[in-house]
Scaffold this motif. Structure first.
Motif, short mmCIF file in Angstrom:
data_model
loop_
_atom_site.label_atom_id
_atom_site.label_comp_id
_atom_site.label_asym_id
_atom_site.label_seq_id
_atom_site.Cartn_x
_atom_site.Cartn_y
_atom_site.Cartn_z
N SER A 46 0.52 -1.28 0.18
CA SER A 46 -0.08 -0.19 -0.21
C SER A 46 1.08 1.49 -0.31
CB SER A 46 -1.01 -0.11 1.17
OG SER A 46 -1.70 1.29 0.90
N SER A 48 -1.00 4.81 -0.85
CA SER A 48 -1.18 5.82 0.00
C SER A 48 -2.83 5.78 -0.11
CB SER A 48 -1.23 7.05 -1.33
OG SER A 48 -1.97 7.80 -1.50
N LEU A 49 -3.61 6.57 0.85
CA LEU A 49 -5.32 6.15 0.84
C LEU A 49 -5.82 7.76 0.20
CD1 LEU A 49 -5.19 5.43 4.32
CD2 LEU A 49 -6.13 4.19 2.63
N ASP A 50 -4.88 8.89 -0.16
CA ASP A 50 -5.52 9.81 -0.60
C ASP A 50 -5.01 10.28 -1.88
OD1 ASP A 50 -7.35 11.67 -1.54
OD2 ASP A 50 -6.78 13.01 0.09
N PRO A 51 -4.75 10.12 -2.98
CA PRO A 51 -5.64 9.54 -3.51
C PRO A 51 -4.65 7.68 -3.20
CG PRO A 51 -3.75 9.36 -5.13
CD PRO A 51 -3.43 10.46 -4.41
N VAL A 52 -6.04 6.92 -3.99
CA VAL A 52 -5.61 5.27 -3.00
C VAL A 52 -5.11 4.85 -3.71
CG1 VAL A 52 -6.48 2.79 -2.79
CG2 VAL A 52 -7.49 4.89 -1.76
N GLU A 142 -3.29 3.40 -9.38
CA GLU A 142 -4.25 3.77 -8.45
C GLU A 142 -5.17 2.81 -8.33
OE1 GLU A 142 -7.50 7.51 -8.11
OE2 GLU A 142 -6.03 6.97 -9.63
N ARG A 144 -9.58 0.93 -8.21
CA ARG A 144 -10.44 1.42 -8.82
C ARG A 144 -11.99 1.07 -7.89
NH1 ARG A 144 -11.64 -0.33 -14.88
NH2 ARG A 144 -10.27 1.04 -15.95
#
Length: 167
Positions: A46, A48-52, A142, A144
């Protein structure tokens, strides 16, 4: 097995050292020019959460590498412990492309990629960046779509060069 300072890192020792890190096992899938491509991997992280965002590392010589770059999308199936045979199959070098998904019960995600039935979770990703890294490439993607299985099972993990289960 140890290396004295200044001698460089022995690749065999490095492989054994990294084998001491237990890692989850996934199958990456994509479709390019009407052909499914799949690959077993354990280098999912993983980002990033923002963006995922997440990343996966893929050997540049793997057929999946060029197919994922071309299609711009790939799927990830996080394997359950009872999917060991599928992990081995999709890790087999030189297996034929036509019909390779016939052994793997699967469905198609919204992006058209194959996602393995019975997995702990699945993800569908759009390729954002590809970075060269030695004999591999780092795919930053990213997410989706992300789906959890309704029936939680033990995870398939890779440790010391072998598959095992983690409940």
């Amino acid at each position: 097995m140890s290396i004295a300072e200044g001698e460089g890192v022995d690749t065999g020792t490095y492989r054994h050292v990294m084998g001491r890190l237990a890692k989850g096992v996934v199958v990456l899938t994509t479709t390019s020019s009407g052909q499914d491509h799949a690959l077993t991997a354990n280098s999912l992280t993983s980002v990033s959460l923002d963006p995922v965002l997440l990343l996966v590392c893929v050997e540049t010589d793997a057929r999946f590498h060029d197919a994922a770059r071309e299609s711009g999308v790939f799927g990830i199936s996080i394997l359950a412990s009872d999917q060991r045979a599928l992990a081995s199959w999709f890790a087999t070098p030189g297996r034929p492309l036509p019909g390779q998904m016939d052994r793997a019960p699967h469905h198609r995600g919204e992006s058209g990629v194959a996602l393995l039935d019975g997995s702990l979770a699945t993800l569908e990703c759009d390729v954002r960046d590809v970075h060269p890294a030695g004999d591999h490439a780092i795919f930053v993607a990213e997410v989706r779509a992300a789906r959890l299985a309704a029936d939680p099972k033990a995870a398939l993990v890779h440790f010391r060069g072998q598959y095992s289960a983690l409940a």
